[in-house]
Enzyme design. Structure first.
Site, PDB file in Angstrom:
ATOM      1  CD  GLU A  54      -2.766   1.109   2.347  1.00  0.00           C
ATOM      2  OE1 GLU A  54      -2.949  -0.202   2.873  1.00  0.00           O
ATOM      3  OE2 GLU A  54      -3.542   1.978   2.753  1.00  0.00           O
ATOM      4  CG  HIS A  82      -4.001   7.072   0.211  1.00  0.00           C
ATOM      5  ND1 HIS A  82      -2.921   5.956   0.821  1.00  0.00           N
ATOM      6  CD2 HIS A  82      -4.585   6.205  -0.442  1.00  0.00           C
ATOM      7  CE1 HIS A  82      -3.416   5.013   0.230  1.00  0.00           C
ATOM      8  NE2 HIS A  82      -4.310   5.228  -0.505  1.00  0.00           N
TER       9      HIS A  82
END
Ligand code: NDP
Length: 429
Positions: A82, A383
């Site tokens: 991630e 993000h």
């Protein structure tokens, strides 16, 4: 590597980062070859690790930087797919470093072995029989693993519970022995299973019942690690938000998780975003750590936040995290997987206790990273920018195209695969 402060590491190429690693004193040519080769885990080794092997499944390995824990510097290997996790951990570790670093502690590494006994004629007499022989049982279970005792570990306590005592209970009445075993630097699952299995015949003899399960508990509540940080507000602010605003936002975010299981699950997932990558990189059993962590979060009968955030009288933000941490520096596949051996060299911990402390410090940092973003800009800004490269690759971008497409996605504020596919087609024309 003497320090975990490596300014500009983020902007180096992978080659430059590797050159830096290769200069480490403890790094051998073999380590470098493994870490940098395409088949770091050979199919042969993999075939000896599990069943039905057809290949291996690589993950990116990044380094969490800036971690100062109990005045010692740690470069933290993190294996994760991630984006933004490693960046966020390193960013918060730098803030905490400037506030004096994390303070951590750990209990002794006492794990639990369970023995289930059913069918006793009188469960209370059976319980007394076990307790009467407590010392002999502890000696007997230790005799099954003398090498552990020689290392200073082994069984040190035992207790007994009767489950489903109430008349009309849906489930069978049973006696459950808990044997508390110090597994030294090993996670200890196999060690404990061997030890408790050896005791089954004696337990049947003493209780007159039948032993069924003999296995460790993945909720080792006597094997805890704790991390704490104290951050002055002047280290928390940004151009848009004052330090006090950030601090209060973090505390409100924590209070939301503390009061609502729906939020607590996501809050805790963010903590495990930091914990699992270190557990995986160091060759430990992340399912065991996950299971224990969530059980601990529900220990008072309701699932809640794993962390606590508050402020002290001076207005500093205080963060605390306590979790069971069944990790080892030896045993299992730790020394079998070549990359996990290298990860241990990078991390340079002295013991499983110290590894557990590093892991909870990373979990606490990761939680603050998420809460700070959520309470200010929102999580998507940082993000999604970091995710844009994965989106570009998913849309078919390769080589130089990846940077170009990811930059366009950020500029146009549309970070999604459909848009990236359009841009890839456009680029190819
Ligand atoms: P091992 O079976 O590999 O046992 C640990 C080994 O480490 C022992 O052989 C011991 O040697 C050796 N050792 C060397 N130095 C030390 C030291 N300082 N302290 C302690 N041991 C030392 O692994 P574990 O018992 O740790 O079990 C972990 C594995 O079990 C993981 O792979 C996990 O996935 C798996 N597992 C997990 C379960 C669960 O979580 N429910 C269930 C079953 C398995 P010696 O023998 O000489 O003492």
């Amino acid at each position: 590597m003497q320090t975990s402060r490596i300014p500009g590491f983020y902007n180096m190429t992978v080659e430059q980062r590797r050159e830096l690693l290769a200069k480490m004193e403890s790094f051998t040519e073999e380590d470098t070859a493994y870490l940098f080769s395409k088949e770091a885990l050979s199919t042969d080794t993999a075939d000896n690790m599990i069943e039905n092997v057809v290949g291996t499944f690589p993950l990116p390995l990044g380094l969490g930087l800036n971690f100062l824990i109990n005045d010692k510097d740690f470069v933290v290997p993190m294996a994760i797919e991630e984006p933004s996790v490693v960046a966020s951990a390193s960013h918060i570790a730098k803030i905490v470093r400037n506030a004096g670093g994390f303070t951590t502690e750990a209990t002794d590494r006492v794990m639990i072995g369970q023995i289930q006994v059913v069918g006793c004629q009188d469960f209370y007499i059976a319980k007394e029989a076990i307790l009467h022989e407590k010392d002999n049982l502890i000696n007997a279970v230790n005799a099954a693993y003398p090498s552990l005792v020689n290392r200073g570990g082994g069984a040190e306590d035992l207790d007994v519970r009767i489950l489903n005592e109430e008349p009309g209970s849906k489930y069978s009445q049973m006696l459950v022995l808990h044997i508390y075993i110090n597994t030294c630097d090993a996670m200890g699952a196999n060690i404990i299973n061997t030890m408790v299995e050896s005791l089954a015949p004696t337990v049947e003899e003493l209780t007159g019942g039948k032993v069924y399960l003999r296995i460790l508990s993945n909720y080792p509540d006597r094997c805890l690690a704790r991390a704490r940080c104290v951050i002055p507000t002047d280290l928390l602010g940004s151009e848009e938000f004052s330090g006090e605003e950030v601090r209060d936002g973090v505390i409100h975010a924590y209070e939301f998780a503390a009061s609502d299981p729906y939020r607590a699950v996501t809050h805790n997932k963010g903590i495990m975003n930091g914990i699992d990558p270190v557990v995986i990189a160091t060759g430990n059993d992340w399912r065991a750590v996950e299971a224990g962590a969530h059980a601990h979060a529900a220990r008072n009968g309701r699932y809640t936040s794993m962390t606590e955030w508050s402020k002290d009288d001076e207005g500093n933000l205080i963060g605390e995290l306590e979790l069971p941490m069944s990790v080892g520096t030896v045993g299992g596949s730790i020394r079998v997987h070549p990359i996990s051996s290298i990860a241990h060299k990078l991390l340079n911990v002295d013991s499983a206790q110290e590894l557990a402390q590093v892991i909870v410090a990373v979990g606490l940092a990761q939680n603050l990273g998420a809460l700070k973003a959520l309470a200010t800009d929102g999580i998507q800004k940082g993000h999604m920018a970091l995710h844009s490269r994965s989106v570009a690759i998913a849309a078919g971008a390769t080589g130089e195209m990846i940077d170009v497409i990811s930059q366009r996605l950020i500029q146009e504020n549309e970070i999604r695969v459909g848009k990236a596919k359009e841009l890839v087609e456009e680029y190819k024309k």
